[in-house]
Structure formats: C-alpha cells, structure tokens
Write a protein that holds these residues in place. Structure first.
Motif, PDB file in Angstrom:
ATOM      1  N   PHE A  47       0.827  -1.211   0.000  1.00  0.00           N
ATOM      2  CA  PHE A  47       0.000   0.000   0.000  1.00  0.00           C
ATOM      3  C   PHE A  47       0.861   1.260   0.000  1.00  0.00           C
ATOM      4  O   PHE A  47       0.650   2.178  -0.812  1.00  0.00           O
ATOM      5  N   ILE A  48       1.849   1.319   0.886  1.00  0.00           N
ATOM      6  CA  ILE A  48       2.707   2.503   0.994  1.00  0.00           C
ATOM      7  C   ILE A  48       3.484   2.728  -0.298  1.00  0.00           C
ATOM      8  O   ILE A  48       3.615   3.864  -0.776  1.00  0.00           O
ATOM      9  N   SER A  49       3.998   1.637  -0.891  1.00  0.00           N
ATOM     10  CA  SER A  49       4.762   1.771  -2.140  1.00  0.00           C
ATOM     11  C   SER A  49       3.894   2.340  -3.260  1.00  0.00           C
ATOM     12  O   SER A  49       4.356   3.136  -4.075  1.00  0.00           O
ATOM     13  N   LYS A  50       2.625   1.934  -3.275  1.00  0.00           N
ATOM     14  CA  LYS A  50       1.708   2.452  -4.299  1.00  0.00           C
ATOM     15  C   LYS A  50       1.473   3.948  -4.106  1.00  0.00           C
ATOM     16  O   LYS A  50       1.478   4.715  -5.078  1.00  0.00           O
ATOM     17  N   ILE A  51       1.267   4.381  -2.854  1.00  0.00           N
ATOM     18  CA  ILE A  51       1.039   5.795  -2.562  1.00  0.00           C
ATOM     19  C   ILE A  51       2.273   6.623  -2.924  1.00  0.00           C
ATOM     20  O   ILE A  51       2.172   7.674  -3.559  1.00  0.00           O
ATOM     21  N   VAL A  52       3.446   6.124  -2.531  1.00  0.00           N
ATOM     22  CA  VAL A  52       4.705   6.846  -2.771  1.00  0.00           C
ATOM     23  C   VAL A  52       4.982   6.997  -4.266  1.00  0.00           C
ATOM     24  O   VAL A  52       5.507   8.023  -4.711  1.00  0.00           O
ATOM     25  N   MET A  53       4.605   5.985  -5.067  1.00  0.00           N
ATOM     26  CA  MET A  53       4.919   5.987  -6.494  1.00  0.00           C
ATOM     27  C   MET A  53       3.778   6.507  -7.364  1.00  0.00           C
ATOM     28  O   MET A  53       3.827   6.378  -8.586  1.00  0.00           O
ATOM     29  N   GLU A  54       2.780   7.139  -6.765  1.00  0.00           N
ATOM     30  CA  GLU A  54       1.632   7.608  -7.540  1.00  0.00           C
ATOM     31  C   GLU A  54       1.978   8.715  -8.529  1.00  0.00           C
ATOM     32  O   GLU A  54       1.238   8.950  -9.481  1.00  0.00           O
ATOM     33  N   PHE A  55       3.112   9.396  -8.309  1.00  0.00           N
ATOM     34  CA  PHE A  55       3.520  10.445  -9.257  1.00  0.00           C
ATOM     35  C   PHE A  55       3.987   9.840 -10.581  1.00  0.00           C
ATOM     36  O   PHE A  55       4.090  10.536 -11.597  1.00  0.00           O
ATOM     37  N   LEU A  56       4.252   8.523 -10.590  1.00  0.00           N
ATOM     38  CA  LEU A  56       4.603   7.806 -11.825  1.00  0.00           C
ATOM     39  C   LEU A  56       3.358   7.076 -12.310  1.00  0.00           C
ATOM     40  O   LEU A  56       2.903   6.139 -11.657  1.00  0.00           O
ATOM     41  N   PRO A  57       2.780   7.480 -13.432  1.00  0.00           N
ATOM     42  CA  PRO A  57       1.518   6.860 -13.884  1.00  0.00           C
ATOM     43  C   PRO A  57       1.668   5.375 -14.202  1.00  0.00           C
ATOM     44  O   PRO A  57       2.466   4.989 -15.056  1.00  0.00           O
ATOM     45  N   ASN A  58       0.924   4.557 -13.466  1.00  0.00           N
ATOM     46  CA  ASN A  58       0.852   3.106 -13.701  1.00  0.00           C
ATOM     47  C   ASN A  58       2.169   2.359 -13.480  1.00  0.00           C
ATOM     48  O   ASN A  58       2.331   1.240 -13.967  1.00  0.00           O
ATOM     49  N   ILE A  59       3.099   2.966 -12.763  1.00  0.00           N
ATOM     50  CA  ILE A  59       4.335   2.260 -12.410  1.00  0.00           C
ATOM     51  C   ILE A  59       4.337   2.072 -10.897  1.00  0.00           C
ATOM     52  O   ILE A  59       4.286   3.043 -10.140  1.00  0.00           O
ATOM     53  N   HIS A  60       4.358   0.811 -10.470  1.00  0.00           N
ATOM     54  CA  HIS A  60       4.312   0.507  -9.039  1.00  0.00           C
ATOM     55  C   HIS A  60       4.885  -0.893  -8.807  1.00  0.00           C
ATOM     56  O   HIS A  60       5.294  -1.573  -9.756  1.00  0.00           O
ATOM     57  N   LEU A  61       4.911  -1.286  -7.539  1.00  0.00           N
ATOM     58  CA  LEU A  61       5.531  -2.559  -7.155  1.00  0.00           C
ATOM     59  C   LEU A  61       4.523  -3.673  -6.873  1.00  0.00           C
ATOM     60  O   LEU A  61       4.905  -4.750  -6.418  1.00  0.00           O
ATOM     61  N   ILE A  62       3.248  -3.433  -7.155  1.00  0.00           N
ATOM     62  CA  ILE A  62       2.219  -4.401  -6.755  1.00  0.00           C
ATOM     63  C   ILE A  62       2.351  -5.722  -7.510  1.00  0.00           C
ATOM     64  O   ILE A  62       2.199  -6.800  -6.930  1.00  0.00           O
ATOM     65  N   GLY A  63       2.625  -5.660  -8.792  1.00  0.00           N
ATOM     66  CA  GLY A  63       2.827  -6.891  -9.567  1.00  0.00           C
ATOM     67  C   GLY A  63       4.023  -7.670  -9.052  1.00  0.00           C
ATOM     68  O   GLY A  63       3.966  -8.903  -8.901  1.00  0.00           O
ATOM     69  N   LEU A  64       5.119  -6.955  -8.771  1.00  0.00           N
ATOM     70  CA  LEU A  64       6.319  -7.586  -8.221  1.00  0.00           C
ATOM     71  C   LEU A  64       5.995  -8.287  -6.905  1.00  0.00           C
ATOM     72  O   LEU A  64       6.325  -9.462  -6.716  1.00  0.00           O
ATOM     73  N   PHE A  65       5.347  -7.570  -5.988  1.00  0.00           N
ATOM     74  CA  PHE A  65       4.992  -8.148  -4.685  1.00  0.00           C
ATOM     75  C   PHE A  65       4.068  -9.356  -4.841  1.00  0.00           C
ATOM     76  O   PHE A  65       4.238 -10.372  -4.149  1.00  0.00           O
ATOM     77  N   THR A  66       3.094  -9.250  -5.740  1.00  0.00           N
ATOM     78  CA  THR A  66       2.120 -10.332  -5.907  1.00  0.00           C
ATOM     79  C   THR A  66       2.792 -11.629  -6.354  1.00  0.00           C
ATOM     80  O   THR A  66       2.562 -12.698  -5.780  1.00  0.00           O
ATOM     81  N   LEU A 131       5.519 -12.521 -17.105  1.00  0.00           N
ATOM     82  CA  LEU A 131       4.194 -12.642 -16.478  1.00  0.00           C
ATOM     83  C   LEU A 131       3.729 -11.295 -15.925  1.00  0.00           C
ATOM     84  O   LEU A 131       2.588 -10.877 -16.134  1.00  0.00           O
ATOM     85  N   CYS A 132       4.633 -10.602 -15.234  1.00  0.00           N
ATOM     86  CA  CYS A 132       4.304  -9.272 -14.691  1.00  0.00           C
ATOM     87  C   CYS A 132       3.969  -8.297 -15.815  1.00  0.00           C
ATOM     88  O   CYS A 132       3.019  -7.514 -15.714  1.00  0.00           O
ATOM     89  N   GLY A 133       4.776  -8.337 -16.875  1.00  0.00           N
ATOM     90  CA  GLY A 133       4.559  -7.437 -18.006  1.00  0.00           C
ATOM     91  C   GLY A 133       3.222  -7.685 -18.690  1.00  0.00           C
ATOM     92  O   GLY A 133       2.500  -6.738 -19.025  1.00  0.00           O
ATOM     93  N   HIS A 172       2.409   0.573 -18.009  1.00  0.00           N
ATOM     94  CA  HIS A 172       2.255  -0.383 -16.907  1.00  0.00           C
ATOM     95  C   HIS A 172       3.045  -1.664 -17.194  1.00  0.00           C
ATOM     96  O   HIS A 172       3.758  -2.184 -16.324  1.00  0.00           O
ATOM     97  N   ALA A 173       2.924  -2.163 -18.412  1.00  0.00           N
ATOM     98  CA  ALA A 173       3.598  -3.403 -18.811  1.00  0.00           C
ATOM     99  C   ALA A 173       5.120  -3.248 -18.757  1.00  0.00           C
ATOM    100  O   ALA A 173       5.830  -4.134 -18.256  1.00  0.00           O
ATOM    101  N   ILE A 174       5.628  -2.124 -19.257  1.00  0.00           N
ATOM    102  CA  ILE A 174       7.085  -1.885 -19.258  1.00  0.00           C
ATOM    103  C   ILE A 174       7.604  -1.817 -17.826  1.00  0.00           C
ATOM    104  O   ILE A 174       8.631  -2.421 -17.485  1.00  0.00           O
ATOM    105  N   GLY A 175       6.892  -1.065 -16.981  1.00  0.00           N
ATOM    106  CA  GLY A 175       7.296  -0.953 -15.580  1.00  0.00           C
ATOM    107  C   GLY A 175       7.296  -2.304 -14.884  1.00  0.00           C
ATOM    108  O   GLY A 175       8.250  -2.669 -14.184  1.00  0.00           O
ATOM    109  N   ASN A 176       6.223  -3.072 -15.079  1.00  0.00           N
ATOM    110  CA  ASN A 176       6.121  -4.401 -14.469  1.00  0.00           C
ATOM    111  C   ASN A 176       7.215  -5.342 -14.970  1.00  0.00           C
ATOM    112  O   ASN A 176       7.783  -6.116 -14.197  1.00  0.00           O
TER     113      ASN A 176
END
Length: 198
Positions: A47-66, A131-133, A172-176
């Motif tokens: 949750f915190i990582s998503k909030i912190v990275m919200e300035f980057l559109p659709n780039i986050h760590l949720i796929g990695l964590f999952t 898979l993440c991508g 989103h795909a590139i970031g993941n």
C-alpha cells in the motif's frame, strides 16, 4: 510371525503415517504469529509503495509483490494481497474504482500458482518478468468488465474504453517487466530469511 499379524502391523503403520501427514498439512495451513506479522507488513508495504509511487503513472511494485509472495508463500500470499486491497479501499474510499481491485491482482496470483514449482533458474528469471509485463498490458482488459457492468457499457463502448487507456497499459507493462527481474533474487533472499527466522 504370522502373515495376518504382519498385515495388521503394516495397516497400523500406514494409518499412523496418514495421521502424521494430515497433521503436517494442517500445521502448514495454520498461520503462525511470525506469518501474521510478516503478511501485515507486506500488505502495508504494498500500500505505501503504491502511494509513494503515484507520481509515476501506472508504475508501481504491486505486480512484483504479488508474484514474489505467491512464489514464496503460495496460497497464503492472498492474505497480504487482500490487506493491500482493503487498505486501498479505506484510504481512497470503497467506491466504483475499488471494485476491480478485488479481483485484478488475484488473476496474477492465480496464474503464478499455475507455474511449475521446479522451473529452472534461467526460466524463472525470464518467466516472472514476462508474467508481470503481460498482467500490466492486460490490466485495462481485466478492469473493463466491472466498468462495463457498473456503467452499462455496450461491447463497442467497452472496447473503446480499453483502447483509450492502452497507452497507460503499455507503460504499466514496461514498468512491471523491468521490476519483474527483481522477483527471482528477492524470492531466494526471502526463502533464506524465512528459514533463519522460523
């Protein structure tokens, strides 16, 4: 010793083995205090990582964590995942945007569960990022059914809605994909840490 006595002893041994196996399965299914603490921490980190990275559109760590948590904790990975989903709802409000969150990440968890456990190291290094991508690329498609149901979209409108956000799905795909290369080394580290703290 008679044949009857031997068979009876073998039956008792087999029954004892079955009971022992059942107990081991039940113990594995139970949550330990260590796991409860760990899963609460991971859910909060997601949750915190998503909030912190919200300035980057659709780039986050949720796929990695999952994927990471599913590889290491299997079914139990759903616990931190839904802690994250719940925290998102508490923070942002349980409105229409939140409904797809109840299943979009579960799709990634389910596909990860279907991967062979004994993949070679080189395969894991390649498969996890792919898979993440793919999940990032298909995020709009996965999100669309709930939008279509809630806003009564026709099939054409749903396709138009997905197409309108496709640029963000590509980002989103590139970031993941890039972040997905961290999954294998982090899974190795997490397995070692679990072994040390248990």
């Amino acid at each position: 010793m008679s044949l009857f006595t031997q068979n009876k002893m073998q039956d008792k041994t087999t029954q004892a083995d079955r009971i022992s196996t059942d107990k081991n399965r039940r113990n594995k299914a139970k949550l330990t205090i260590f796991e409860m603490t760990l899963f609460a921490m991971f859910g909060s980190m997601m949750f915190i990582s998503k909030i912190v990275m919200e300035f980057l559109p659709n780039i986050h760590l949720i796929g990695l964590f999952t994927v990471l948590l599913t590889v290491v904790y299997r079914k139990k990975a759903l616990i931190p995942l839904y802690i994250f989903v719940l925290l998102c709802g508490v923070y942002g409000g349980f409105s229409m945007w939140w409904v797809p969150y109840t299943y979009v990440w579960t799709v990634l968890w389910a596909v990860t569960m279907l991967l062979p456990k004994n993949m070679p190291k080189t395969a894991k290094i390649i498969v996890y990022p792919i898979l993440c991508g793919l999940h990032g690329l298909l995020f709009g498609v996965l999100y669309a059914p709930s939008q279509a149901l809630m806003f009564s979209f026709s099939f054409e409108q749903t396709i138009a809605w997905v197409a309108a956000g496709f640029y963000f799905d590509v980002v989103h795909a590139i970031g993941n994909f890039v972040l997905g290369f961290l999954i294998y080394p982090l899974s190795v580290l997490l397995i070692k840490l679990n072994a040390n703290f248990r």
